[in-house]
Design an enzyme around this catalytic site. Structure first.
Site, PDB file in Angstrom:
ATOM      1  N   GLU A 183       0.798  -1.230   0.000  1.00  0.00           N
ATOM      2  CA  GLU A 183       0.000   0.000   0.000  1.00  0.00           C
ATOM      3  C   GLU A 183       0.836   1.288   0.000  1.00  0.00           C
ATOM      4  O   GLU A 183       0.802   2.051   0.966  1.00  0.00           O
ATOM      5  CB  GLU A 183      -0.962  -0.005   1.193  1.00  0.00           C
ATOM      6  CG  GLU A 183      -1.841  -1.239   1.252  1.00  0.00           C
ATOM      7  CD  GLU A 183      -2.860  -1.209   2.405  1.00  0.00           C
ATOM      8  OE1 GLU A 183      -2.775  -0.313   3.255  1.00  0.00           O
ATOM      9  OE2 GLU A 183      -3.744  -2.074   2.425  1.00  0.00           O
ATOM     10  N   GLU A 216      -5.232  -8.628   0.714  1.00  0.00           N
ATOM     11  CA  GLU A 216      -5.940  -8.297   1.956  1.00  0.00           C
ATOM     12  C   GLU A 216      -7.416  -8.092   1.653  1.00  0.00           C
ATOM     13  O   GLU A 216      -7.776  -7.452   0.653  1.00  0.00           O
ATOM     14  CB  GLU A 216      -5.409  -7.005   2.599  1.00  0.00           C
ATOM     15  CG  GLU A 216      -4.071  -7.151   3.261  1.00  0.00           C
ATOM     16  CD  GLU A 216      -3.602  -5.849   3.932  1.00  0.00           C
ATOM     17  OE1 GLU A 216      -4.449  -5.036   4.361  1.00  0.00           O
ATOM     18  OE2 GLU A 216      -2.374  -5.664   4.000  1.00  0.00           O
TER      19      GLU A 216
HETATM   20  O1  IFM Z   1      -4.314  -3.121   9.184  1.00  0.00           O
HETATM   21  C1  IFM Z   1      -4.263  -2.626   7.892  1.00  0.00           C
HETATM   22  C2  IFM Z   1      -3.054  -3.152   7.164  1.00  0.00           C
HETATM   23  O2  IFM Z   1      -1.877  -2.880   7.831  1.00  0.00           O
HETATM   24  C3  IFM Z   1      -2.966  -2.539   5.783  1.00  0.00           C
HETATM   25  N1  IFM Z   1      -4.201  -2.658   5.069  1.00  0.00           N
HETATM   26  C4  IFM Z   1      -5.421  -2.310   5.750  1.00  0.00           C
HETATM   27  C5  IFM Z   1      -5.495  -3.004   7.108  1.00  0.00           C
HETATM   28  C6  IFM Z   1      -6.794  -2.621   7.812  1.00  0.00           C
HETATM   29  O3  IFM Z   1      -6.847  -1.249   8.008  1.00  0.00           O
END
Ligand code: IFM
Length: 446
Positions: free
Chosen positions: A164, A352
């Protein structure tokens, strides 16, 4: 209708170093920007920090055992740069040992290790030398990446350079809610550029190793923007929001350019793009083996005269999670279709996806997190549908294996399928973990 996952589809879970490891002062690790940010008053909910977190550093065997019990195919975790290079140029084998032990444990249990090199916990020495604002950060990251490739070698088959970059640049240097908490748009764009450049550099070096069967890519968080109405202003605002959070990252990686419309917008606030040198975009757009997509929600956007960039988020009518994020699996579907149409045909992993809810242990000693099960099921249904349309999504990594440190929210948001009692470090499988176990076994969603 029954929806079936192919035999080689990977069901995984994700975590990140600072969010779970703890042991921040052990075995030679030096502080990261998050250690310092957490200790700065007013930055993190309840002044929480990652000093102990889920104590995964000491309990990794127990955690791998739990994963094996659920039947998880792959574990995506990140490496803490400051364990590996606690000082500039000083390699710390002790820090690396932890990851070697973890990987051995995973490989022994048949769980595929998936390594992210950077999930936001930049060493403080890097920050003190200018951090990602300094173009030399690309060299420092490259040195770190090469050392990790050398040491972990082909015990890891899936590598992710960055998690990210949007958050590591925009949240951290413009919106100010993530470490190091700056609020400067030009800085954020420089940081984004250097992070992307370091991705290109790391992939280039990775290729020199000629690892057999190992793949490398980048993970982007892609939150689609939808206009709040059919007015011209809102449509324009949503397109701008899309440029801000999505196209500014996808375009350089896949099209070797920054979006012209956004360059026009940003010109008003920064004097030029002198930080982009000739050849940079060619390096950033190096071939990836796959794209990692983090998807949680969509954003509903309207024009706003009062905001600097002239757009703002509003709430739609969808149900929301504890993060106040709308639950919209359909927009995951639209997003992947768009990626396939506008950007790339390389394999995709959902690196994710998950949700925070207000989980409680009930009298029976269990955690009945039905809302999370619904969320996961609805998103996974979209993944199968997409694959039936030829989307080539190779795997799904649920965020998260266990409750953990949720950045500026501290421990107040629980994303795990395993409940963590932070007082005792006891782990309790939530109903969603049992549900995931069943899904992995059957590979079918009804
Ligand atoms: O916890 C975070 C993660 O570190 C990065 N992506 C989003 C998740 C939830 O906010």
């Amino acid at each position: 209708m029954v929806k079936e996952f192919k035999e080689n589809f990977i069901f995984g879970v994700s975590t990140a170093s600072y969010q779970i490891e703890g042991a921040t002062a052990e075995d030679g690790r030096s502080p990261s920007i998050w250690d310092v940010f957490c200790k700065t008053p007013g930055k993190v909910y309840g002044s929480h920090n990652g000093d102990i977190a889920c104590d995964h550093y000491h309990r990794y065997k127990e955690d791998v055992e739990l994963m094996a019990g659920i039947g998880i195919n792959a574990y995506r975790f990140s490496i803490s740069w400051s364990r590996i290079f606690p000082e500039k140029g000083k390699y710390n084998p002790k820090g690396m040992e932890f990851y070697k032990k973890l990987i051995n444990e995973l490989n022994e249990k048949g769980i595929k290790p998936v390594v992210t090199l950077y999930h936001w916990d930049s060493p403080i020495w890097v920050y003190k030398m200018g951090g990602w604002l300094n173009r030399d950060s690309v060299k420092w990251f490259k040195e770190y990446a090469v050392k990790v490739f050398e040491e972990l070698n082909d015990s890891v088959k899936l590598w992710i350079t960055h998690n990210e970059p949007f958050c590591a640049s925009i949240f951290s240097y413009y919106e100010g809610m993530h470490a190091p908490g700056h609020k400067n748009l030009r800085e954020a764009l420089i940081v984004a550029h250097h992070i992307l450049l370091s991705h290109g550099a790391a992939v280039e070096d990775f290729r020199k190793f000629n690892f057999k069967d190992s793949k490398i890519g980048i993970t982007l968080n892609l939150t689609p923007s939808y206009p709040a109405s059919s007015s011209k202003e809102d449509i324009k605002a949503a397109f701008r929001s899309d440029g801000y959070s999505i196209r500014w990252f996808l375009d350089p990686v896949f099209k070797a350019s920054y979006p012209e419309d956004m360059k026009e917008v940003y010109k008003e606030f920064i004097d030029g793009f002198d930080f982009v040198s000739d050849g940079d975009l060619r390096k950033i757009s190096i071939r990836n083996d796959f794209l990692g997509v983090n998807y949680y929600s969509r954003e509903l956007i309207e024009f706003s005269q009062d905001s600097e960039l002239k757009f703002r988020k509003i709430h739609g009518n969808f149900e929301r999670t504890e993060m106040d994020w709308e639950i919209v699996p359909e927009s995951l579907y639209d997003l992947i279709i768009r990626l396939r149409k506008e950007y790339t045909r390389i394999p995709i992993y959902i690196t994710e996806n998950g949700a925070a809810f207000n989980d409680r242990i009930t009298k029976d000693g269990k955690v009945h997190d039905n809302k999370r099960i619904d969320y996961l099921e609805d998103h996974l249904k979209k993944v199968v549908e997409l694959n039936q349309k030829g989307a080539d999504i190779r795997g799904y990594f649920l965020w998260s294996l266990m409750d953990n440190f949720e950045w500026q929210h501290g421990y107040s948001k629980r994303f795990g399928i395993i409940y963590v009692n932070y007082e005792t470090q006891e782990r309790i499988l939530k109903d969603s973990a049992i549900w995931y176990k069943d899904l992995i076994k059957k590979r079918i969603i009804e």
